[in-house]
Scaffold this motif. Structure first.
Motif, short mmCIF file in Angstrom:
data_model
loop_
_atom_site.label_atom_id
_atom_site.label_comp_id
_atom_site.label_asym_id
_atom_site.label_seq_id
_atom_site.Cartn_x
_atom_site.Cartn_y
_atom_site.Cartn_z
N LEU A 1 -13.63 78.77 18.81
CA LEU A 1 -12.76 79.27 20.09
C LEU A 1 -12.81 80.32 20.31
N TRP A 2 -13.56 81.23 19.85
CA TRP A 2 -13.76 82.67 20.35
C TRP A 2 -15.10 83.05 20.64
N LYS A 3 -15.88 81.93 20.87
CA LYS A 3 -17.30 82.31 21.11
C LYS A 3 -17.25 82.99 22.69
N GLY A 4 -18.12 84.07 22.48
CA GLY A 4 -18.21 84.71 23.88
C GLY A 4 -17.08 85.72 24.09
N ASN A 5 -16.32 86.03 22.79
CA ASN A 5 -14.88 86.71 22.99
C ASN A 5 -15.43 88.29 23.28
N ILE A 6 -16.62 88.85 22.66
CA ILE A 6 -16.78 90.14 23.03
C ILE A 6 -17.30 90.53 24.39
N PRO A 7 -17.88 89.80 25.08
CA PRO A 7 -18.30 90.08 26.15
C PRO A 7 -17.01 89.70 27.07
N ALA A 8 -16.19 88.85 26.85
CA ALA A 8 -15.00 88.54 27.79
C ALA A 8 -14.22 89.78 27.50
N GLU A 9 -13.96 90.38 26.38
CA GLU A 9 -12.94 91.41 26.18
C GLU A 9 -13.41 92.56 27.08
N LEU A 10 -14.73 92.89 27.04
CA LEU A 10 -15.28 93.87 27.87
C LEU A 10 -15.09 93.37 29.36
N LEU A 11 -15.21 92.29 29.46
CA LEU A 11 -15.13 91.66 31.03
C LEU A 11 -13.50 92.01 31.49
N TYR A 12 -12.73 91.39 30.61
CA TYR A 12 -11.28 91.71 31.08
C TYR A 12 -10.79 93.30 31.01
N LEU A 13 -11.24 93.95 29.96
CA LEU A 13 -11.07 95.33 29.80
C LEU A 13 -11.49 96.14 31.15
N THR A 14 -12.62 96.07 31.74
CA THR A 14 -13.28 96.37 32.89
C THR A 14 -12.53 96.04 34.27
N TYR A 15 -12.47 94.54 34.18
CA TYR A 15 -11.85 93.81 35.26
C TYR A 15 -10.59 94.53 35.70
N GLY A 16 -9.81 94.69 34.80
CA GLY A 16 -8.32 95.03 34.88
C GLY A 16 -8.34 96.51 35.52
N SER A 17 -9.05 97.29 34.88
CA SER A 17 -9.22 98.38 35.34
C SER A 17 -9.62 98.75 36.82
N VAL A 18 -10.76 97.98 37.07
CA VAL A 18 -11.29 98.05 38.45
C VAL A 18 -10.30 97.43 39.27
N PHE B 1 -7.02 96.89 39.40
CA PHE B 1 -5.61 97.46 39.76
C PHE B 1 -6.09 98.67 40.48
N SER B 2 -7.17 99.62 40.21
CA SER B 2 -7.49 100.80 40.81
C SER B 2 -7.84 100.45 42.22
N ALA B 3 -8.59 99.58 42.55
CA ALA B 3 -9.06 99.18 43.84
C ALA B 3 -7.84 98.76 44.51
N ALA C 1 -14.37 93.48 44.48
CA ALA C 1 -15.02 94.54 43.76
C ALA C 1 -15.08 94.36 42.34
N ALA C 2 -14.05 93.92 41.60
CA ALA C 2 -13.88 93.70 40.35
C ALA C 2 -14.91 92.62 39.69
N THR C 3 -14.92 91.61 40.62
CA THR C 3 -15.72 90.35 40.18
C THR C 3 -17.39 90.94 40.18
N THR C 4 -17.72 91.64 41.20
CA THR C 4 -19.11 91.90 41.47
C THR C 4 -19.21 93.06 40.39
N VAL C 5 -18.52 93.92 40.03
CA VAL C 5 -19.05 94.78 38.93
C VAL C 5 -19.24 94.27 37.80
N THR C 6 -18.17 93.32 37.39
CA THR C 6 -18.19 92.80 35.90
C THR C 6 -19.01 91.41 35.89
N TYR C 7 -19.76 91.12 36.81
CA TYR C 7 -20.38 89.72 36.71
C TYR C 7 -21.05 89.60 35.68
N PRO C 8 -22.02 90.45 35.32
CA PRO C 8 -23.24 90.18 34.22
C PRO C 8 -22.10 89.73 32.95
#
Length: 322
Positions: A82-99, A101-103, A136-143
């Motif tokens: 149930l947590w497969k892909g959680n590491i890239p997902a955590e990085l995704l949400y961490l970066t996505y949230g920053s980008v 709200f900042s944008a 902007a956030a989607t494009t930056v974090t898409y990979p």
């Protein structure tokens, strides 16, 4: 905190906005990770148990509903499934949230500089700011989003053994564009979604704040986030399914838990194929769990953002003279 989204544009420094957004994304991801895996499995499934003539000899699982999918994953892959892909997902949400709200704050400030009589109404400004911030956030974090989907899509037959191995494999076999499969669907989805979300949230939050007895301790922020998210998510869900189908294209398509995913080459072709062969059910497969996921995710995101921002502002106020 009881300030509206519009007021958030005037609170805190850019650093505080980034920190609050990052923490909000990180916390919300941890909460909804299992629901995210279930949603992805359902979205990648081209047939359901109610179509017996279609799913024979698929050489892969056939899930039925949120609870059925949950039970099957637990039975076949264990709790960690149930947590497969959680590491890239955590990085995704961490970066996505920053980008995001900042944008959002930066674009909002920019729109406020438009001189009269050309200034935009508050709702229009919130829509544009939210849509642009989401794109902007989607494009930056898409990979990272693509890696999250591929890890969540693999069963016990592991396609990728680690994040580094997945990056190397995609770069070697698919090239740089492999990391952005389905980006068109992602941007097409997030622009109306975030625009509708922020515009709805701005309108709903002051209404919810008028009921402090029913919604105490900042819970009005969470309720407003839930309602805004449900409305927005439902409107753009077919594009989300399209994005997931495109993200698992490539040389290892037949090795994921669903081994019969068709070959798709573009957003319109994918939408047309799903509609033609799976109908409306295919477009909205996994919507229930998606809404279950979206509600707590948005509520936790907005509530955490405002609480973290409030703590930082209070800290600055207390130490202003230091």
């Amino acid at each position: 905190m009881s300030a509206s989204v519009a007021q958030l544009k005037h609170e805190g420094s850019q650093r505080q906005v980034v920190v609050a957004g990052a923490v909000a994304g990180l916390v919300s991801r941890f909460v909804i990770a299992p629901l995210d895996v279930i949603k992805i499995r359902l979205q990648l499934q081209i047939h359901s148990l109610s179509e017996p003539s279609s799913y024979r000899n698929l050489n892969g699982p056939v899930y039925k509903g949120t609870l059925g999918t949950l039970k099957r994953i637990l039975h076949e892959e264990g709790l960690t499934g149930l947590w497969k892909g959680n590491i890239p997902a955590e990085l995704l949400y961490l970066t996505y949230g920053s980008v995001q709200f900042s944008a959002y704050t930066s674009i909002s400030h920019l729109l406020e500089t438009i001189p009269p009589p050309y200034e935009l109404p508050s709702s229009a400004a919130s829509f544009i700011s939210g849509a642009a911030a989401g794109a902007a956030a989607t494009t930056v974090t898409y990979p990272l989003d693509l890696l999250r989907t591929r890890f969540a899509a693999q069963g016990n037959d592991r396609v990728y053994t680690s994040i580094l191995a997945s990056v190397r494999s995609i770069a070697q076999h698919e090239g740089p564009t492999g990391f952005f499969r389905g980006l068109g669907a992602g941007v097409s989805q997030i622009v109306p979604y975030m625009g509708l979300f922020f515009a709805s949230y701005e309108q709903l939050k002051p209404i919810m704040a008028n009921y402090p007895l029913l919604l105490p301790h900042g819970s009005s922020d969470a309720v407003a986030g839930i309602v805004a998210s449900v409305l927005s998510k439902t409107a753009v869900y077919p594009l989300d399914t399209t994005r997931k189908r495109l993200q698992v294209q490539g040389p290892h398509r037949a090795r994921y838990v669903h081994r019969n995913i068709p070959t798709y080459t573009g957003v319109l072709m994918t939408l047309n194929h799903i509609w033609k062969h799976e109908g409306r059910r295919g477009m909205y497969r996994g919507l229930t769990v998606s809404l279950l996921k979206a509600a707590p995710a948005s509520a936790v995101t907005m509530w955490t953002y405002e609480q973290v921002m409030g703590l930082m502002l209070a800290y600055d106020e207390e130490h202003k003279g230091d």
